[in-house]
Design an enzyme around this catalytic site. Structure first.
Site, PDB file in Angstrom:
ATOM      1  CD  GLU A 107      -1.955  -2.076   1.988  1.00 47.12           C
ATOM      2  OE1 GLU A 107      -1.004  -2.160   2.793  1.00 47.12           O
ATOM      3  OE2 GLU A 107      -2.758  -2.999   1.772  1.00 47.12           O
ATOM      4  CE1 TYR A 119       7.335   0.580  -3.419  1.00 45.50           C
ATOM      5  CE2 TYR A 119       5.737   2.310  -2.991  1.00 45.50           C
ATOM      6  CZ  TYR A 119       6.673   1.407  -2.543  1.00 45.50           C
ATOM      7  OH  TYR A 119       6.958   1.341  -1.200  1.00 45.50           O
TER       8      TYR A 119
END
Ligand SMILES: CC(C)(COP(=O)(O)OP(=O)(O)OC[C@H]1O[C@@H](n2cnc3c(N)ncnc32)[C@H](O)[C@@H]1OP(=O)(O)O)[C@@H](O)C(=O)NCCC(=O)NCCS
Length: 151
Positions: A107, A119
């Site tokens: 998350e 990411y």
């Protein structure tokens, strides 16, 4: 810089708490870090600078059946944007492949642009949203990356 990846343990507690304070404003309490560093099903990797023994980065993950859930990743602010996050992540991928995991999940705060760019560069895809997920009420994006036969 001479760097080494090591498995972190309870002797690194103070450094983990300190790096968490510096990078994510204390996402976890000292007690949570203690548990993270002790529990056998948690994987905590750190990057140490060999000369100074300083902890420059760390990541933590849990193995849930065939999925690796990354719960924490951070690089010391002075050393960011030098490839250390990528290095840490590639070591985690190697480790997860040895555990036969097929997916990595995590998350990230919806407004953490730096982490989202990081990411994305690693090939993560957004697969969901958790509303009101963090202490401050902000939402989390759920990201996923397949690891099977991929680097
Ligand atoms: C997210 C974090 C771990 C990335 O570590 P890092 O060592 O700085 O990242 P790297 O140098 O390996 O960067 C790899 C790639 O990610 C992307 N990236 C990383 N930081 C970025 C930034 N601030 N802005 C845009 N892209 C970025 C780039 O594509 C970069 O490749 P490039 O430098 O060749 O362009 C680091 O910024 C950090 O500790 N942030 C604070 C803690 C945090 O938010 N953790 C995530 C919680 S979910």
């Amino acid at each position: 810089m001479n760097l080494r990846i090591i498995q972190l343990g309870i002797t690194h507690l103070n450094e983990c708490v300190d790096l968490d304070q510096k990078t994510l404003n204390g996402l976890w309490s000292r007690f949570q870090w203690e548990r993270e560093l002790i529990e056998p099903n948690r994987i905590c990797l750190g990057i140490i600078e060999l000369e100074t023994k300083k902890l420059l980065g760390l990541c933590s993950a849990w193995l849930v059946i065939d999925e690796l859930q990354i719960t924490f990743i951070a690089v010391h602010p002075t050393y960011q944007r030098r490839g250390l996050g990528k290095f840490l992540f590639s070591e985690l991928i190697k480790y997860s492949k040895s555990l036969q995991t097929n997916h990595i999940n995590l998350e990230v705060k919806k407004n953490n642009e730096q982490a989202k760019a990081f990411y994305k560069s690693l090939g993560f895809k957004t697969v969901g949203l958790r509303s009101n997920f963090y202490k401050d009420g902000s939402d989390a994006l759920i990201l996923n990356k397949e690891t099977l036969n991929k680097s």
